[in-house]
Scaffold this active site. Structure first.
Site, PDB file in Angstrom:
ATOM      1  CD  GLU A 137       5.938  16.540  53.270  1.00 39.01           C
ATOM      2  OE1 GLU A 137       5.127  15.469  53.110  1.00 39.01           O
ATOM      3  OE2 GLU A 137       6.659  16.863  52.384  1.00 39.01           O
TER       4      GLU A 137
ATOM      5  CB  THR B  60       1.243  16.752  50.643  1.00 37.58           C
ATOM      6  OG1 THR B  60       0.138  15.950  51.228  1.00 37.58           O
ATOM      7  CG2 THR B  60       2.366  17.067  51.864  1.00 37.58           C
TER       8      THR B  60
ATOM      9  CE  LYS C 279       9.534  -3.337  48.265  1.00 38.71           C
ATOM     10  NZ  LYS C 279       8.927  -3.235  49.634  1.00 38.71           N
TER      11      LYS C 279
ATOM     12  CD1 TRP D 197      12.980  -3.751  46.709  1.00 32.95           C
ATOM     13  CD2 TRP D 197      14.153  -1.600  47.576  1.00 32.95           C
ATOM     14  NE1 TRP D 197      12.784  -3.471  48.050  1.00 32.95           N
ATOM     15  CE2 TRP D 197      13.245  -2.109  48.704  1.00 32.95           C
ATOM     16  CE3 TRP D 197      14.774  -0.425  47.912  1.00 32.95           C
ATOM     17  CZ2 TRP D 197      13.019  -1.640  49.913  1.00 32.95           C
ATOM     18  CZ3 TRP D 197      14.536   0.069  49.294  1.00 32.95           C
ATOM     19  CH2 TRP D 197      13.828  -0.616  50.081  1.00 32.95           C
TER      20      TRP D 197
END
Length: 544
Positions: free
Chosen positions: A333, A188, A442, A447
């Site tokens: 992944e 990653t 936030k 959100w």
């Protein structure tokens, strides 16, 4: 009672065996690191990959050993993948866009015993070689070695696969392997700590190629000519070297030249029908087309992934150039295919503008990908297209752990992998990424999606690129700051940009400020590097 079907392990080398036997007419075209064009076919790729397998075996590489590659997309890199995996070892991709210390760390963590590199990366290899603990020999991917200072002279790829007594026969027999044997290792980008290794199996790679060929998908066939601009060191190369062999499509490899002019040249001269890359590549190409008043003569489909594709980008490709956009999402992944966006009933009767809104979403999952969104406590959130939640996935081509046990917290005991993305799911199954969990703003207990604001901002004609980050606020906890790179020759007005956003997002989502910059930093895989932006603007204060 068990079924009476044959046990036929799904092994990567079966893909190149199939392509060599049944797709002799397909071509593998490469712009080499040296700059010339090279043409071959699947049969020759297979023969040379088998020679490499034999050479690695003779040099002591054994099944399970990692063999690193530091290379652009070329025919030799494809041969390396098949040759390394075919003899039971693990291809271990390295990203040359990372810092030298990061490349060395990944090579050591992966435990690579050999390193194959393009000659253009000789300076990187020279810099990291003294730090590599496991690498026993280096191989320059060419027919000669660029000047380099190493304790032991690198091997020359063409001489290595020829061998002193091998002649021209690719007579290596692929060994019998378990389909769950390790096949590839990709790391990653490491934006939230050390990079993490994802260890693919033969089975997961073939399943990924099969999944990518579904609908929604790349739906490639023998008449297609695929140009993967996405590098093979990015998220398993999006499995394209496997998918093309499976489908019989021709493969056009761009080498190191990924600018708009070079990509356009390949698209036209090689009659490319389908291509794939991250949004920034396509923004550069579209700008090149606009500046030079050019058209796309052969291209039919473009796959956009790696980051959210702005609606304006989808619209320009489809409505101006007549090229279908396949908006894709996945992760290292996930091998990396997760979702692709395509219009399906009953949405096919919607007005064009509404269909574009849907295509700007990341799409719905293929068979084999399970998906849900939850709150922070793991409770499922509604699939109404409005509720935000942590995106979690499971399936046969999704990692169940990171290499050497890193990042265990992402893998739930119930088998669900927490992607780190915040997303919505609607009643038709379409998923839309609204943020990375670490980037979501936030504000006042609610959100705000930075990605949605960014994509709308890029739709303004004076905006080349945009990013949104959260800035601490004494009352609301955080408020959005819009960071804009203007298009060359323009001078965007703050109020005009905010007016462009009004009515398209909730009023309380509207950025509290806009700043203009010369550039926006990116990760080695082309994503906006928000950690760096937050560092740059750590002292920023809203005026009201």
């Amino acid at each position: 009672m068990r079924g009476l079907m044959q046990d036929w392990p799904m092994l990567v080398h079966r893909l190149i065996d199939h392509a060599a036997l049944y797709h002799q007419g397909a071509s593998i075209v490469s712009r080499t690191v040296e700059g010339d064009m090279h043409r071959t076919g699947y049969a020759e790729i297979r023969a040379r990959a088998r020679k490499l397998s034999r050479a690695l075996t003779k040099r002591g590489i054994r099944p399970g050993d990692r063999v690193a590659t530091l290379a652009w997309n070329t025919y030799r890199h494809v041969e390396c993948w098949y040759g390394i995996a075919g003899m039971g070892a693990v291809y271990h991709t390295l990203n040359p866009r990372l810092f030298a210390d990061q490349i060395a760390w990944i090579t050591n963590h992966g435990g690579a015993r050999a390193l194959f590199y393009d000659n253009c990366f000789a300076p990187i290899v020279e810099a990291i070689a003294p730090k590599l603990r496991h690498v026993e020999f280096f191989v320059a991917l060419g027919d000669e070695i660029a000047p380099i200072k190493l304790r032991k002279k690198p091997l020359v790829y063409e001489k290595l696969i020829a061998g002193p007594s091998s002649g021209n026969k690719g007579d290596f027999d692929w060994p019998a392997l378990d389909e769950n044997s390790a096949c590839g290792l990709c790391y990653t980008s490491g934006t939230t700590g050390d990079p993490k290794g994802v260890l693919y199996s033969h089975r997961s790679n073939i399943l990924t190629a099969l999944l990518a060929g579904q609908s929604p998908g790349l739906h490639m066939g023998p008449m297609d000519r695929m140009l993967p601009v996405v590098p093979m060191f990015h998220a398993n190369g999006w499995a394209i070297p496997f998918l093309t062999a499976l489908s019989g499509a021709s493969l056009v490899m761009p080498g190191p030249r990924l600018d708009g002019a070079s990509i356009y040249q390949l698209l036209e001269e090689e009659r490319v029908t389908i291509t794939a890359a991250v949004p920034t590549v396509w923004m550069n190409l579209l700008q090149y087309l606009e500046d030079n008043r050019l058209k796309l003569s052969h291209l039919k489909r473009v796959c956009i992934g790696g980051a959210a594709a702005p609606r304006a980008l989808v619209e320009q490709f489809e409505d101006k150039f007549g090229v279908e956009v396949i908006h894709a999402w996945g992760m290292t992944e996930m091998s990396p295919i997760g979702t692709m966006s395509a219009i399906k009933p009953p949405l096919d009767v919607l007005p064009r503008a509404r269909q574009l809104d849907i295509k700007a979403k990341q799409g719905y999952p293929h068979f084999g990908i399970e998906m849900k969104i939850t709150d922070d406590k793991g409770h499922a959130r509604p699939r109404d297209g409005k509720a935000f939640g942590r995106l979690k996935v499971k399936g046969p081509n999704i990692a169940r752990a990171y290499f050497k046990g890193a990042g265990r917290e992402a893998f739930g005991k119930d088998g669900w992998f927490d992607t780190g993305d915040v997303a919505t799911l609607d009643e038709y199954g379409y998923m839309q990424i609204t943020d990375r969990s670490k980037d979501v703003i936030k504000s006042g207990g609610e959100w705000i999606s930075t990605i949605e604001i960014e994509n709308l901002a890029v739709g303004h004609p004076d905006v080349a690129e945009a990013a949104v980050i959260g800035i601490p606020h004494p009352k609301w906890n955080e408020r959005p700051l819009l960071i804009v790179v203007p298009r060359p020759g323009t001078a965007p007005n703050v109020e005009a940009l905010l007016a462009h956003l009004r009515g398209r997002i909730a009023k309380w989502w509207l950025p509290d400020a806009v700043v203009f910059v010369d550039d926006i930093p990116h990760t080695a895989t082309g994503k906006i590097l928000k950690t760096e932006l937050r560092r740059r603007f750590v002292d920023f204060k809203f005026t009201s």
